[in-house]
Design a protein around this motif. Sequence first.
Motif, PDB file in Angstrom:
ATOM      1  N   LYS A  17       0.847  -1.194   0.000  1.00 21.56           N
ATOM      2  CA  LYS A  17       0.000   0.000   0.000  1.00 21.56           C
ATOM      3  C   LYS A  17       0.884   1.246   0.000  1.00 21.56           C
ATOM      4  O   LYS A  17       2.039   1.213   0.403  1.00 21.56           O
ATOM      5  N   ASP A  18       0.319   2.354  -0.459  1.00 21.17           N
ATOM      6  CA  ASP A  18       1.046   3.616  -0.522  1.00 21.17           C
ATOM      7  C   ASP A  18       0.948   4.386   0.791  1.00 21.17           C
ATOM      8  O   ASP A  18       1.907   5.013   1.228  1.00 21.17           O
ATOM      9  N   ARG A  19      -0.241   4.370   1.391  1.00 19.81           N
ATOM     10  CA  ARG A  19      -0.501   5.114   2.617  1.00 19.81           C
ATOM     11  C   ARG A  19      -1.329   4.260   3.573  1.00 19.81           C
ATOM     12  O   ARG A  19      -2.003   3.334   3.166  1.00 19.81           O
ATOM     13  N   LYS A  21      -3.740   4.929   7.403  1.00 20.78           N
ATOM     14  CA  LYS A  21      -4.248   5.865   8.400  1.00 20.78           C
ATOM     15  C   LYS A  21      -4.383   5.153   9.733  1.00 20.78           C
ATOM     16  O   LYS A  21      -4.842   4.011   9.793  1.00 20.78           O
ATOM     17  N   ASN A  42       8.262   7.748   4.885  1.00 19.39           N
ATOM     18  CA  ASN A  42       8.446   8.988   4.122  1.00 19.39           C
ATOM     19  C   ASN A  42       7.998  10.204   4.908  1.00 19.39           C
ATOM     20  O   ASN A  42       8.776  11.111   5.146  1.00 19.39           O
ATOM     21  N   GLU A  43       6.722  10.239   5.282  1.00 16.17           N
ATOM     22  CA  GLU A  43       6.202  11.390   6.017  1.00 16.17           C
ATOM     23  C   GLU A  43       4.926  11.022   6.748  1.00 16.17           C
ATOM     24  O   GLU A  43       4.296   9.999   6.450  1.00 16.17           O
ATOM     25  N   ILE A  44       4.564  11.871   7.714  1.00 14.52           N
ATOM     26  CA  ILE A  44       3.308  11.714   8.430  1.00 14.52           C
ATOM     27  C   ILE A  44       2.573  13.049   8.397  1.00 14.52           C
ATOM     28  O   ILE A  44       3.196  14.109   8.357  1.00 14.52           O
ATOM     29  N   GLN A  45       1.237  12.978   8.395  1.00 16.21           N
ATOM     30  CA  GLN A  45       0.405  14.179   8.418  1.00 16.21           C
ATOM     31  C   GLN A  45      -0.758  13.956   9.368  1.00 16.21           C
ATOM     32  O   GLN A  45      -1.391  12.900   9.345  1.00 16.21           O
ATOM     33  N   GLU A  56      -2.032  10.247   8.889  1.00 20.50           N
ATOM     34  CA  GLU A  56      -1.851   9.576   7.609  1.00 20.50           C
ATOM     35  C   GLU A  56      -0.361   9.369   7.394  1.00 20.50           C
ATOM     36  O   GLU A  56       0.421  10.322   7.440  1.00 20.50           O
ATOM     37  N   ILE A  57       0.028   8.133   7.150  1.00 20.29           N
ATOM     38  CA  ILE A  57       1.434   7.763   7.022  1.00 20.29           C
ATOM     39  C   ILE A  57       1.720   7.406   5.577  1.00 20.29           C
ATOM     40  O   ILE A  57       1.044   6.560   5.000  1.00 20.29           O
ATOM     41  N   LYS A  58       2.739   8.044   5.008  1.00 23.08           N
ATOM     42  CA  LYS A  58       3.176   7.695   3.661  1.00 23.08           C
ATOM     43  C   LYS A  58       4.351   6.733   3.805  1.00 23.08           C
ATOM     44  O   LYS A  58       5.383   7.076   4.368  1.00 23.08           O
ATOM     45  N   LYS A  60       7.472   4.076   2.826  1.00 20.37           N
ATOM     46  CA  LYS A  60       8.681   4.250   2.030  1.00 20.37           C
ATOM     47  C   LYS A  60       9.119   2.922   1.419  1.00 20.37           C
ATOM     48  O   LYS A  60       9.218   1.912   2.112  1.00 20.37           O
TER      49      LYS A  60
END
Length: 127
Positions: A17-19, A21, A42-45, A56-58, A60
């Motif tokens: 998966k790409d992302r 939650k 990669n990043e979190i928002q 939301e977690i991207k 890597k």
Amino acid sequence: MYIDTLIRIKNAMTREKDRVKVPYSQFEENVLESLVKTGYLNEIQKKGRGVKRVIEIKLKYDKEEKSRISDIKLISRPSKRVYIGWKDIKKSHQGYGNFFLSTPKGVMVDRDARRNRLGGELLFEIW
């Protein structure tokens, strides 16, 4: 609980998966920020408000679409807490993995905890 978040990340990476939650909590945000700093994510928002807040977690992946995380070993659990001093922190997988600790100065990777001479609760090992 951070354990559920780690299992969700591991399952999402096996499904490529790409992302993903996860429900928001301050401690989970600290754990995820340390995973981003070490290069596993990669990043979190943060998204949403109030009760409906989520992170939301991207995820890597490398060039061959292989996940950056090979495996996660949970060490400290709600029924059995494991504490360790800074002198007793070993290297994980001959230096290719990391231990994550909850210290009085926040969630840290094993090498940062040794450098700052801080011990704490040994949360999990990742490689």
